[in-house]
Design a protein around this motif. Structure first.
Motif, PDB file in Angstrom:
ATOM      1  N   HIS A   1       0.800  -1.223   0.000  1.00  0.00           N
ATOM      2  CA  HIS A   1       0.000   0.000   0.000  1.00  0.00           C
ATOM      3  C   HIS A   1       0.826   1.263   0.000  1.00  0.00           C
ATOM      4  N   GLY A   2       2.080   1.151   0.418  1.00  0.00           N
ATOM      5  CA  GLY A   2       2.895   2.358   0.417  1.00  0.00           C
ATOM      6  C   GLY A   2       4.250   2.091   1.017  1.00  0.00           C
ATOM      7  N   GLN A   3       5.008   3.159   1.162  1.00  0.00           N
ATOM      8  CA  GLN A   3       6.326   3.004   1.773  1.00  0.00           C
ATOM      9  C   GLN A   3       6.458   3.982   2.938  1.00  0.00           C
ATOM     10  N   LEU A   4       7.267   3.577   3.912  1.00  0.00           N
ATOM     11  CA  LEU A   4       7.496   4.395   5.098  1.00  0.00           C
ATOM     12  C   LEU A   4       8.977   4.740   5.182  1.00  0.00           C
ATOM     13  N   LYS A   5       9.245   6.059   5.255  1.00  0.00           N
ATOM     14  CA  LYS A   5      10.634   6.506   5.430  1.00  0.00           C
ATOM     15  C   LYS A   5      10.819   6.858   6.900  1.00  0.00           C
ATOM     16  N   ILE A   6      11.852   6.285   7.524  1.00  0.00           N
ATOM     17  CA  ILE A   6      12.144   6.640   8.915  1.00  0.00           C
ATOM     18  C   ILE A   6      13.438   7.444   8.899  1.00  0.00           C
ATOM     19  N   ILE A   7      13.321   8.711   9.239  1.00  0.00           N
ATOM     20  CA  ILE A   7      14.491   9.596   9.201  1.00  0.00           C
ATOM     21  C   ILE A   7      14.846   9.984  10.627  1.00  0.00           C
ATOM     22  N   ARG A   8      16.017   9.542  11.068  1.00  0.00           N
ATOM     23  CA  ARG A   8      16.487   9.923  12.408  1.00  0.00           C
ATOM     24  C   ARG A   8      17.390  11.139  12.258  1.00  0.00           C
ATOM     25  N   ARG A   9      17.025  12.205  12.920  1.00  0.00           N
ATOM     26  CA  ARG A   9      17.741  13.464  12.734  1.00  0.00           C
ATOM     27  C   ARG A   9      18.974  13.505  13.629  1.00  0.00           C
ATOM     28  N   THR A  10      19.911  12.643  13.325  1.00  0.00           N
ATOM     29  CA  THR A  10      21.145  12.601  14.133  1.00  0.00           C
ATOM     30  C   THR A  10      21.980  13.845  13.890  1.00  0.00           C
ATOM     31  N   SER A  11      21.697  14.566  12.806  1.00  0.00           N
ATOM     32  CA  SER A  11      22.464  15.784  12.530  1.00  0.00           C
ATOM     33  C   SER A  11      22.176  16.855  13.577  1.00  0.00           C
ATOM     34  N   LEU A  12      21.055  16.727  14.306  1.00  0.00           N
ATOM     35  CA  LEU A  12      20.721  17.734  15.316  1.00  0.00           C
ATOM     36  C   LEU A  12      21.537  17.550  16.591  1.00  0.00           C
ATOM     37  N   ARG A  13      22.067  16.352  16.748  1.00  0.00           N
ATOM     38  CA  ARG A  13      22.801  16.100  18.001  1.00  0.00           C
ATOM     39  C   ARG A  13      24.206  16.641  17.894  1.00  0.00           C
TER      40      ARG A  13
ATOM     41  N   GLU B   1      -6.599  -5.497   8.352  1.00  0.00           N
ATOM     42  CA  GLU B   1      -7.808  -5.050   9.036  1.00  0.00           C
ATOM     43  C   GLU B   1      -7.498  -4.437  10.401  1.00  0.00           C
ATOM     44  N   ARG B   2      -6.628  -5.092  11.170  1.00  0.00           N
ATOM     45  CA  ARG B   2      -6.351  -4.580  12.512  1.00  0.00           C
ATOM     46  C   ARG B   2      -4.881  -4.335  12.755  1.00  0.00           C
ATOM     47  N   ASN B   3      -4.125  -4.350  11.713  1.00  0.00           N
ATOM     48  CA  ASN B   3      -2.694  -4.256  11.899  1.00  0.00           C
ATOM     49  C   ASN B   3      -2.067  -3.710  10.621  1.00  0.00           C
ATOM     50  N   VAL B   4      -0.801  -3.333  10.716  1.00  0.00           N
ATOM     51  CA  VAL B   4      -0.072  -2.931   9.521  1.00  0.00           C
ATOM     52  C   VAL B   4       1.176  -3.798   9.462  1.00  0.00           C
ATOM     53  N   ALA B   5       1.422  -4.432   8.338  1.00  0.00           N
ATOM     54  CA  ALA B   5       2.598  -5.276   8.186  1.00  0.00           C
ATOM     55  C   ALA B   5       3.692  -4.482   7.488  1.00  0.00           C
ATOM     56  N   PHE B   6       4.882  -4.453   8.087  1.00  0.00           N
ATOM     57  CA  PHE B   6       6.016  -3.754   7.488  1.00  0.00           C
ATOM     58  C   PHE B   6       7.017  -4.777   6.982  1.00  0.00           C
ATOM     59  N   PHE B   7       7.656  -4.471   5.870  1.00  0.00           N
ATOM     60  CA  PHE B   7       8.661  -5.379   5.333  1.00  0.00           C
ATOM     61  C   PHE B   7       9.643  -4.563   4.500  1.00  0.00           C
ATOM     62  N   ALA B   8      10.781  -5.169   4.245  1.00  0.00           N
ATOM     63  CA  ALA B   8      11.782  -4.479   3.429  1.00  0.00           C
ATOM     64  C   ALA B   8      11.285  -4.383   1.991  1.00  0.00           C
ATOM     65  N   ARG B   9      11.831  -3.466   1.247  1.00  0.00           N
ATOM     66  CA  ARG B   9      11.374  -3.251  -0.131  1.00  0.00           C
ATOM     67  C   ARG B   9      11.541  -4.514  -0.948  1.00  0.00           C
ATOM     68  N   GLY B  10      10.507  -4.856  -1.664  1.00  0.00           N
ATOM     69  CA  GLY B  10      10.575  -6.029  -2.528  1.00  0.00           C
ATOM     70  C   GLY B  10      10.357  -7.345  -1.794  1.00  0.00           C
ATOM     71  N   MET B  11      10.036  -7.272  -0.525  1.00  0.00           N
ATOM     72  CA  MET B  11       9.896  -8.514   0.246  1.00  0.00           C
ATOM     73  C   MET B  11       8.455  -8.718   0.703  1.00  0.00           C
ATOM     74  N   SER B  12       7.501  -8.209  -0.052  1.00  0.00           N
ATOM     75  CA  SER B  12       6.111  -8.378   0.380  1.00  0.00           C
ATOM     76  C   SER B  12       5.715  -9.848   0.266  1.00  0.00           C
ATOM     77  N   ALA B  13       4.754 -10.236   1.065  1.00  0.00           N
ATOM     78  CA  ALA B  13       4.338 -11.644   1.127  1.00  0.00           C
ATOM     79  C   ALA B  13       3.851 -12.140  -0.219  1.00  0.00           C
ATOM     80  N   ALA B  14       3.310 -11.270  -1.013  1.00  0.00           N
ATOM     81  CA  ALA B  14       2.780 -11.676  -2.315  1.00  0.00           C
ATOM     82  C   ALA B  14       3.899 -12.072  -3.273  1.00  0.00           C
ATOM     83  N   VAL B  15       5.083 -11.492  -3.049  1.00  0.00           N
ATOM     84  CA  VAL B  15       6.201 -11.740  -3.964  1.00  0.00           C
ATOM     85  C   VAL B  15       6.957 -13.001  -3.554  1.00  0.00           C
ATOM     86  N   LEU B  16       7.078 -13.190  -2.258  1.00  0.00           N
ATOM     87  CA  LEU B  16       7.909 -14.311  -1.769  1.00  0.00           C
ATOM     88  C   LEU B  16       7.229 -15.649  -2.001  1.00  0.00           C
TER      89      LEU B  16
END
Lengths: 192, 379
Positions: free
Chosen positions: A148-160, A177-192
């Protein structure tokens, strides 16, 4: 704004919740019998409410206060200026993060080709001051049933101190329905 | 349309250790919720769902609908508006129609009637002979005999109605309220005075009056549960035509930097609050092509549960384009509802077009036409 309408959750470790739902509260303001106070252009009253709700009570050993704001763009729709919203967030940061050692989580919407300059200004300013950015967006390739989409996690270590570069992680997700499944790019359950 | 049923089936978030998950607070569905005619509890979250009046639109949006962008000449959006209201009439829901363009009573006179099946002619004749107050009961009875289909939001829901544009519903038994904004000179003066008296200008007085009117009806008729013994629970279907146009005394269609930039968004926010607290649903048509400020349209979209854009081919070059010869316009689904659940049921295809046949308005997946091209491979 008087009593500004916005949805809030204030959660402590004991599972206690202070909840202000803007949609419900605004009906009392708009249709209420009581005398309405003069409209003001800043969000002082809202901040006063947050401060009061999070204030430590004697004998309390609360730790880990979290302030959730959903969603700041609504304040712009209701007539607040971007500067007023940013001031409000700044005051909350001082009160919650610095004084109470708590955390703040803010939700905003944004589009790449958005025509809403005020909203984009808000998003840019908040991004600069955030320690962690979770950026969920659709796939660049378009709609997909299994991813359904992609999630970018950006840790602002430059501020420290030390000034390292920000670290970026990318995951894809599928909403269930009640959860969100996260996986690495290209590793969705439909592909594997 | 999803109408909140007094918060009885709202799922609560329980996240303690491990992956966060959502649990339903009470039993899903519940026979009390399904007792209201013309509604169906959602499988996922037990909330009440309504039909928009168009089976093909229901399958695209999953029995939900709240807003519609107007097409350029307002022709097709007006049809969807009427379908929504007609579905309400047939289900026995109460209606509230607001317009600044034409008299709401004339809109109500032109609502399409449901198309009767040929093979049910005998029953149809009987029904026609019966008095008008029993009409909706007869129709519901006929459709009960249809086999119950699997809820997969494709086609053929339990009560599918197809409305004919050539036959109109009789207005005799309609239970409705209307709001017609007729800006006379005296009321313009009152609005101007009110504007200067307030420190920050409030939403414009046309919208404020409409909100007061809706709130009064919701409270007086007990749609928010305030008079539980007064009447049986029913749904209020609200229809607002051409919100944002100049006829509502709003200037967002005139200039890119309107004075009343926040009027329409404040109105939508408060309206949303009213709908959440009552058993009601609302369809609004907005002339998006006239609103010059993109920011306002984006905010309006974010404040709505569902937004459907209609792009008609009238007057555009696509009218004569052979690729689009079978269709009258395109449907753009800009926002889908996610009420009380993480995911919603929508169709997988996003390339949708609509056409207006002799009696019906249908939405279909646009057939892709492969245009042959010349390819040169050099090795």
């Amino acid at each position: 704004m008087g009593r500004s309408p916005l949805k809030w959750w204030l959660k402590t470790e004991r599972g206690q919740l202070v909840f202000l739902e803007g949609l419900g509260s605004c009906l009392d303001v708009v249709f209420g019998q009581e005398q309405r106070e003069e409209d003001v252009s800043d969000l002082r009253a809202l901040f006063t409410f947050v401060q009061a709700a999070l204030a430590p009570v004697d004998g309390d050993a609360w730790q880990g206060r979290v302030l959730l704001l959903d969603e700041l763009g609504v304040l712009l729709s209701l007539g607040a200026a971007p500067v007023a919203v940013l001031d409000f967030v700044h005051y909350c940061r001082v009160a919650v993060c610095s004084r109470l050692q708590g955390n703040i989580v803010v939700l905003v919407h944004s589009n790449e080709d958005s025509g809403d300059k005020e909203n984009e200004l808000l998003v840019t300013a908040l991004s600069h001051h955030s320690d962690l950015i979770l950026w969920a967006e659709g796939l660049a390739t378009g709609f997909c049933k299994d991813v359904h989409g992609q999630l970018k996690i950006i840790r602002r270590t430059s501020l420290r101190p030390g000034g390292e570069r920000d670290s970026l992680q990318l995951y894809q997700y599928k909403i269930q329905e009640r959860n969100v499944a996260f996986f690495a790019r290209g590793m969705s359950a439909a592909v594997l | 349309m999803a109408a909140r049923a007094g918060g009885e089936a709202v799922p609560a978030a329980r996240g303690r250790g491990g992956a966060p998950s959502f649990q339903r607070k009470g039993p899903p569905g519940g026979s009390r919720l399904a007792a209201i005619a013309g509604t169906r509890p959602a499988v996922r979250h037990g909330q009440l769902l309504l039909s928009t009046g168009l089976p093909s639109l229901d399958s695209v949006l999953g029995w939900c609908g709240a807003g519609s962008e107007e097409d350029k000449y307002g022709v097709y959006s007006h049809l969807l508006f009427k379908y929504f209201l007609a579905e309400g009439v047939v289900c026995g829901h109460d209606l509230f129609v607001a317009s600044a363009k034409e008299l709401p009573t004339s809109i109500l006179k032109e609502l399409p009637a449901p198309l009767l099946d040929n093979c049910r002619n005998e029953v149809g004749e009987e029904a026609a002979a019966v008095k008008s107050e029993d009409d909706s009961m007869q129709i519901a009875w006929r459709y009960q005999n249809l086999p119950k289909m699997e809820v997969n939001f494709d086609i053929s829901l339990v009560s599918v109605r197809i409305f004919s544009l050539y036959v109109t519903l009789s207005a005799r038994k309609l239970k409705f309220c209307v709001f017609f904004l007729n800006i006379a000179i005296s009321s313009i003066l009152k609005c101007v005075v009110k504007h200067f008296l307030l420190a920050n200008s409030n939403m414009n007085c046309g919208y404020a009056r409409l909100l007061q009117s809706i709130q009064k009806i919701i409270y007086q008729e007990g749609f928010d549960g305030s008079h539980p013994q007064k009447k049986q629970k029913n749904i209020l279907r609200i229809g607002i035509q051409s919100l944002g146009s100049m006829l509502w005394d709003d200037d967002i269609c005139c200039t890119e930097n309107p004075e009343n930039a926040h009027s329409i968004t404040k109105f939508l926010y408060v309206l949303r609050g009213l709908l959440r607290k009552s058993l009601s649903a609302c369809i609004i048509t907005v002339p998006a092509h006239l609103i010059q400020n993109k920011a306002i349209m984006e905010r309006v979209t974010n404040l709505s549960d569902v937004v459907v854009g209609l792009e008609s081919f009238i007057g555009s070059e696509r009218e004569t384009n052979p690729l689009y010869k079978d269709y009258h316009g395109l449907i753009h689904v800009r926002q889908i509802p996610r009420l009380n659940c993480l995911i919603c049921d929508v169709s997988d295809t996003k390339d949708l077009a609509f056409r207006l046949k002799r009696k019906q308005f249908t939405i279909e997946v646009r057939e892709t036409v492969f245009v042959p091209f010349f390819c040169l491979l050099i090795c």
